[in-house]
Write a protein that holds these residues in place. Structure first.
Motif, PDB file in Angstrom:
ATOM      1  N   ASP A 204       0.839  -1.205   0.000  1.00 39.27           N
ATOM      2  CA  ASP A 204       0.000   0.000   0.000  1.00 39.27           C
ATOM      3  C   ASP A 204       0.869   1.249   0.000  1.00 39.27           C
ATOM      4  OD1 ASP A 204      -2.286  -1.497  -0.004  1.00 39.27           O
ATOM      5  OD2 ASP A 204      -2.717  -1.252   2.136  1.00 39.27           O
ATOM      6  N   GLY A 205       1.860   1.273   0.870  1.00 40.46           N
ATOM      7  CA  GLY A 205       2.738   2.439   0.951  1.00 40.46           C
ATOM      8  C   GLY A 205       3.617   2.590  -0.276  1.00 40.46           C
ATOM      9  N   ARG A 206       4.165   1.472  -0.752  1.00 41.94           N
ATOM     10  CA  ARG A 206       5.045   1.509  -1.932  1.00 41.94           C
ATOM     11  C   ARG A 206       4.288   2.024  -3.153  1.00 41.94           C
ATOM     12  NH1 ARG A 206       6.693  -1.409  -6.267  1.00 41.94           N
ATOM     13  NH2 ARG A 206       5.080  -3.002  -6.014  1.00 41.94           N
ATOM     14  N   MET A 207       3.101   1.480  -3.386  1.00 41.97           N
ATOM     15  CA  MET A 207       2.310   1.894  -4.543  1.00 41.97           C
ATOM     16  C   MET A 207       1.801   3.331  -4.398  1.00 41.97           C
ATOM     17  SD  MET A 207       2.629  -0.578  -6.556  1.00 41.97           S
ATOM     18  CE  MET A 207       1.509  -0.015  -7.842  1.00 41.97           C
ATOM     19  N   SER A 208       1.588   3.780  -3.162  1.00 48.45           N
ATOM     20  CA  SER A 208       1.171   5.165  -2.939  1.00 48.45           C
ATOM     21  C   SER A 208       2.278   6.146  -3.302  1.00 48.45           C
ATOM     22  CB  SER A 208       0.749   5.366  -1.481  1.00 48.45           C
ATOM     23  OG  SER A 208      -0.448   4.670  -1.208  1.00 48.45           O
ATOM     24  N   LEU A 209       3.533   5.779  -3.059  1.00 47.69           N
ATOM     25  CA  LEU A 209       4.657   6.613  -3.480  1.00 47.69           C
ATOM     26  C   LEU A 209       4.698   6.725  -5.002  1.00 47.69           C
ATOM     27  CD1 LEU A 209       7.586   5.452  -1.155  1.00 47.69           C
ATOM     28  CD2 LEU A 209       6.586   7.747  -1.233  1.00 47.69           C
ATOM     29  N   ILE A 210       4.522   5.596  -5.681  1.00 47.17           N
ATOM     30  CA  ILE A 210       4.545   5.587  -7.145  1.00 47.17           C
ATOM     31  C   ILE A 210       3.395   6.425  -7.704  1.00 47.17           C
ATOM     32  CG2 ILE A 210       4.253   4.110  -9.187  1.00 47.17           C
ATOM     33  CD1 ILE A 210       5.737   1.900  -7.659  1.00 47.17           C
ATOM     34  N   ALA A 211       2.239   6.349  -7.059  1.00 50.22           N
ATOM     35  CA  ALA A 211       1.058   7.074  -7.531  1.00 50.22           C
ATOM     36  C   ALA A 211       1.083   8.547  -7.161  1.00 50.22           C
ATOM     37  CB  ALA A 211      -0.204   6.431  -6.964  1.00 50.22           C
ATOM     38  N   GLY A 212       2.048   8.947  -6.333  1.00 54.76           N
ATOM     39  CA  GLY A 212       2.125  10.334  -5.904  1.00 54.76           C
ATOM     40  C   GLY A 212       1.162  10.676  -4.779  1.00 54.76           C
ATOM     41  N   LYS A 213       0.591   9.649  -4.155  1.00 57.68           N
ATOM     42  CA  LYS A 213      -0.352   9.867  -3.049  1.00 57.68           C
ATOM     43  C   LYS A 213       0.345   9.887  -1.694  1.00 57.68           C
ATOM     44  CE  LYS A 213      -4.163   7.630  -5.562  1.00 57.68           C
ATOM     45  NZ  LYS A 213      -5.103   6.480  -5.576  1.00 57.68           N
ATOM     46  N   ALA A 214       1.601   9.498  -1.662  1.00 53.61           N
ATOM     47  CA  ALA A 214       2.372   9.493  -0.416  1.00 53.61           C
ATOM     48  C   ALA A 214       3.721  10.163  -0.651  1.00 53.61           C
ATOM     49  CB  ALA A 214       2.575   8.063   0.084  1.00 53.61           C
ATOM     50  N   LYS A 215       4.301  10.663   0.440  1.00 57.11           N
ATOM     51  CA  LYS A 215       5.623  11.289   0.394  1.00 57.11           C
ATOM     52  C   LYS A 215       6.499  10.682   1.488  1.00 57.11           C
ATOM     53  CE  LYS A 215       3.955  15.782  -1.288  1.00 57.11           C
ATOM     54  NZ  LYS A 215       3.899  17.244  -0.994  1.00 57.11           N
ATOM     55  N   PHE A 216       7.794  10.783   1.319  1.00 51.27           N
ATOM     56  CA  PHE A 216       8.712  10.281   2.343  1.00 51.27           C
ATOM     57  C   PHE A 216       8.624  11.087   3.632  1.00 51.27           C
ATOM     58  CE2 PHE A 216      10.728   8.257  -1.347  1.00 51.27           C
ATOM     59  CZ  PHE A 216      10.925   6.977  -0.837  1.00 51.27           C
ATOM     60  N   THR A 217       8.038  12.255   3.545  1.00 48.37           N
ATOM     61  CA  THR A 217       7.875  13.087   4.745  1.00 48.37           C
ATOM     62  C   THR A 217       6.589  12.763   5.502  1.00 48.37           C
ATOM     63  OG1 THR A 217       6.990  14.779   3.242  1.00 48.37           O
ATOM     64  CG2 THR A 217       9.277  15.026   3.950  1.00 48.37           C
ATOM     65  N   ASP A 218       5.807  11.812   5.010  1.00 50.15           N
ATOM     66  CA  ASP A 218       4.593  11.386   5.721  1.00 50.15           C
ATOM     67  C   ASP A 218       4.974  10.643   7.006  1.00 50.15           C
ATOM     68  OD1 ASP A 218       3.145  12.442   3.671  1.00 50.15           O
ATOM     69  OD2 ASP A 218       2.622  10.529   2.740  1.00 50.15           O
ATOM     70  N   PRO A 219       4.080  10.635   8.007  1.00 56.08           N
ATOM     71  CA  PRO A 219       4.379  10.004   9.302  1.00 56.08           C
ATOM     72  C   PRO A 219       4.849   8.555   9.213  1.00 56.08           C
ATOM     73  CG  PRO A 219       2.395  11.317   9.474  1.00 56.08           C
ATOM     74  CD  PRO A 219       2.768  11.327   8.023  1.00 56.08           C
ATOM     75  N   ALA A 220       4.312   7.782   8.270  1.00 55.43           N
ATOM     76  CA  ALA A 220       4.694   6.369   8.176  1.00 55.43           C
ATOM     77  C   ALA A 220       6.174   6.209   7.850  1.00 55.43           C
ATOM     78  CB  ALA A 220       3.846   5.669   7.110  1.00 55.43           C
ATOM     79  N   PHE A 221       6.688   7.018   6.921  1.00 53.19           N
ATOM     80  CA  PHE A 221       8.089   6.899   6.516  1.00 53.19           C
ATOM     81  C   PHE A 221       9.014   7.546   7.546  1.00 53.19           C
ATOM     82  CE2 PHE A 221       5.566   6.426   2.708  1.00 53.19           C
ATOM     83  CZ  PHE A 221       6.145   5.310   2.114  1.00 53.19           C
ATOM     84  N   VAL A 222       8.586   8.661   8.118  1.00 47.28           N
ATOM     85  CA  VAL A 222       9.373   9.282   9.189  1.00 47.28           C
ATOM     86  C   VAL A 222       9.436   8.339  10.385  1.00 47.28           C
ATOM     87  CG1 VAL A 222       9.530  11.217  10.804  1.00 47.28           C
ATOM     88  CG2 VAL A 222       8.822  11.624   8.442  1.00 47.28           C
ATOM     89  N   GLY A 223       8.319   7.686  10.701  1.00 49.68           N
ATOM     90  CA  GLY A 223       8.277   6.743  11.816  1.00 49.68           C
ATOM     91  C   GLY A 223       9.259   5.603  11.652  1.00 49.68           C
ATOM     92  N   ALA A 224       9.370   5.085  10.426  1.00 45.97           N
ATOM     93  CA  ALA A 224      10.336   4.011  10.161  1.00 45.97           C
ATOM     94  C   ALA A 224      11.764   4.497  10.382  1.00 45.97           C
ATOM     95  CB  ALA A 224      10.165   3.501   8.734  1.00 45.97           C
ATOM     96  N   LEU A 225      12.047   5.728   9.983  1.00 41.58           N
ATOM     97  CA  LEU A 225      13.385   6.296  10.174  1.00 41.58           C
ATOM     98  C   LEU A 225      13.671   6.553  11.650  1.00 41.58           C
ATOM     99  CD1 LEU A 225      13.300   8.718   7.121  1.00 41.58           C
ATOM    100  CD2 LEU A 225      14.956   6.857   7.432  1.00 41.58           C
ATOM    101  N   GLU A 226      12.650   6.946  12.415  1.00 44.67           N
ATOM    102  CA  GLU A 226      12.822   7.144  13.860  1.00 44.67           C
ATOM    103  C   GLU A 226      13.127   5.813  14.548  1.00 44.67           C
ATOM    104  OE1 GLU A 226       9.921  11.060  14.482  1.00 44.67           O
ATOM    105  OE2 GLU A 226       9.110   9.027  14.771  1.00 44.67           O
ATOM    106  N   TYR A 227      12.451   4.780  14.115  1.00 43.24           N
ATOM    107  CA  TYR A 227      12.702   3.431  14.644  1.00 43.24           C
ATOM    108  C   TYR A 227      14.131   3.000  14.333  1.00 43.24           C
ATOM    109  CZ  TYR A 227      11.818  -1.704  15.004  1.00 43.24           C
ATOM    110  OH  TYR A 227      11.855  -3.037  15.307  1.00 43.24           O
ATOM    111  N   GLU A 228      14.545   3.267  13.095  1.00 47.67           N
ATOM    112  CA  GLU A 228      15.904   2.929  12.671  1.00 47.67           C
ATOM    113  C   GLU A 228      16.945   3.683  13.498  1.00 47.67           C
ATOM    114  OE1 GLU A 228      17.870   2.284   8.381  1.00 47.67           O
ATOM    115  OE2 GLU A 228      17.253   4.355   8.749  1.00 47.67           O
TER     116      GLU A 228
END
Length: 416
Positions: A204-228
């Motif tokens: 869902d997230g991967r395809m949303s990036l391709i479709a332009g519906k998601a950005k790396f600055t969205d909470p889901a991607f920032v959250g993964a980086l915070e976990y990392e």
């Protein structure tokens, strides 16, 4: 005139002889140098046993040289009849240049689910140009002896994971995580794309990036980086200078308790006598959350459009799509899992642990593999560097996300 006839007759015989020598012989191109013995002593003999009129040769090229040397041989008309296919853009480029046959409807292709074909299809999914062979799975390996000594259990949630890491860190003489950032690629391909799918919900997230519906600055991607970033606090001293080989050695010697892994690592650690290992998938945030795993398509096989022996090439390809091949490849190339529909009994206990995650977790692929690597700055290179800096504590997660998104936005225009 007689001399011309004689020369013409000789030339015709030479051409016919060359064609005859070619008939019944197949050459396979690949970057999997480590598999040469398996192909020559197991796979090819298994095929030739039921196809005695076809002789097959496996001719691998060093992984770092494969793409360029194969392209040169294809352009020069000297490439093999069949070739190992890298996933996504590299093989897609070969297909667009006319080097790979379209395989839709060919014998054996019916044995693969649509999701397995994704890595070797055109963007519109209308043409498939390589048969899937195997994928690799990402997660964590752990040292059972160390866990037993410290009375620890494999974690299922992030909170449990950090409790385990804290307990190991308190020993003072065992590193919680066997991970370095000197080579950078592990930071992205093993860590970020392994833990991240639980945040951006896999496909869902991967395809949303391709479709332009998601950005790396969205909470889901920032959250993964915070976990990392938090995981980075559990690396050994000097991790920024620690290579992939150093991490393998550190874990094999029992100097670290947990190893962020690709399933291909299993065969390496199986060589260490007395090392008892278990595996767990990336822990979820809450016990009730759906889990996702990076089940990344790694290798396929295609037919050279200029092969002089296509009939036999397709006979061989059909066998690659068989249950016999799926079983041999999965169980002899440990940590590489068949992408076919055939049920395969995985005999290596650790590999079985990892592949069984497919039954309880949703599979996804590395987030940038399809479409997102096609511009400059290179998404792949950016992910390597940025994730290494996040693990090293040199780049804040929000800044990392902004840098990824800004670089991406410079060239990517979502489809309308």
């Amino acid at each position: 005139m007689k001399l011309h006839r004689t020369l013409g007759h000789a030339l015709l015989l030479t051409l016919l002889s060359a064609g005859a020598a070619r008939a019944g012989n197949l050459l396979i191109e690949s970057w999997r140098v480590d598999d040469k013995a398996l192909w020559e002593t197991v796979l090819i003999p298994a095929f030739e046993k039921t196809h005695p009129g076809i002789k097959v040769k496996f001719s691998p090229t060093a992984p770092t040289e494969y793409d360029s040397s194969l392209a040169a041989r294809l352009a020069g008309g000297t490439a093999g009849d069949l070739m190992a296919c890298r996933p996504f853009d590299v093989s897609l480029a070969l297909y667009k240049k006319g080097h790979l046959d379209k395989l839709d409807g060919k014998p054996g292709m019916q044995n693969f689910p649509n999701i397995a074909l994704l890595a070797w299809q055109t963007d519109d999914a209308k043409d498939t140009f390589c048969m899937p062979i195997a994928s690799v799975i990402h997660g964590f390996l752990y040292n059972k002896k160390i866990f037993k000594q410290l009375n620890l259990q494999p974690p299922k949630t992030e909170a449990e994971f950090f409790s385990v890491l804290d307990a190991i860190k308190k020993t003072g003489n065992i590193a919680p995580l066997a991970l370095g950032t000197a080579d950078q690629w592990e930071s992205s391909q093993i860590v970020f794309t392994s833990i991240g799918p639980n945040y951006w919900h896999g496909e869902d997230g991967r395809m949303s990036l391709i479709a332009g519906k998601a950005k790396f600055t969205d909470p889901a991607f920032v959250g993964a980086l915070e976990y990392e970033a938090k995981l980075g606090t559990y690396l050994a001293k000097g991790a920024s200078a620690q290579t992939y080989g150093d991490s393998q050695n550190q874990f094999a010697l029992g100097r670290a308790a947990i190893y962020p892994a690709g399933s291909w690592d299993i065969s390496y650690f199986n060589q260490t006598s007395g090392l008892e290992l278990g595996a767990f998938p990336p822990p979820v945030k809450r016990a009730t959350d759906k889990c996702y795993i990076s089940d990344h398509m790694d290798i396929g096989m295609g037919v050279n459009t200029r092969s002089k022996n296509k009939a036999d090439a397709y006979t061989f390809l059909s066998w690659v799509g068989s249950a016999e091949f799926a079983d041999i490849y999965t169980n002899r190339v440990t940590g590489f899992f068949s992408l076919s529909k055939h049920p395969v009994k995985v005999r290596d206990p650790l590999a079985k642990q990892m592949v069984d995650w497919r039954a309880s977790c949703a599979s996804t692929i590395r987030v940038n593999s399809q479409v997102l690597n096609r511009g400059q700055p290179s998404m792949e290179n950016e992910l390597w560097n940025i994730n290494a800096q996040v693990l090293n504590g040199k780049l804040a997660p929000k800044d990392a996300a902004a840098k990824l998104q800004n670089g991406f936005a410079k060239w990517y225009k979502p489809p309308q």
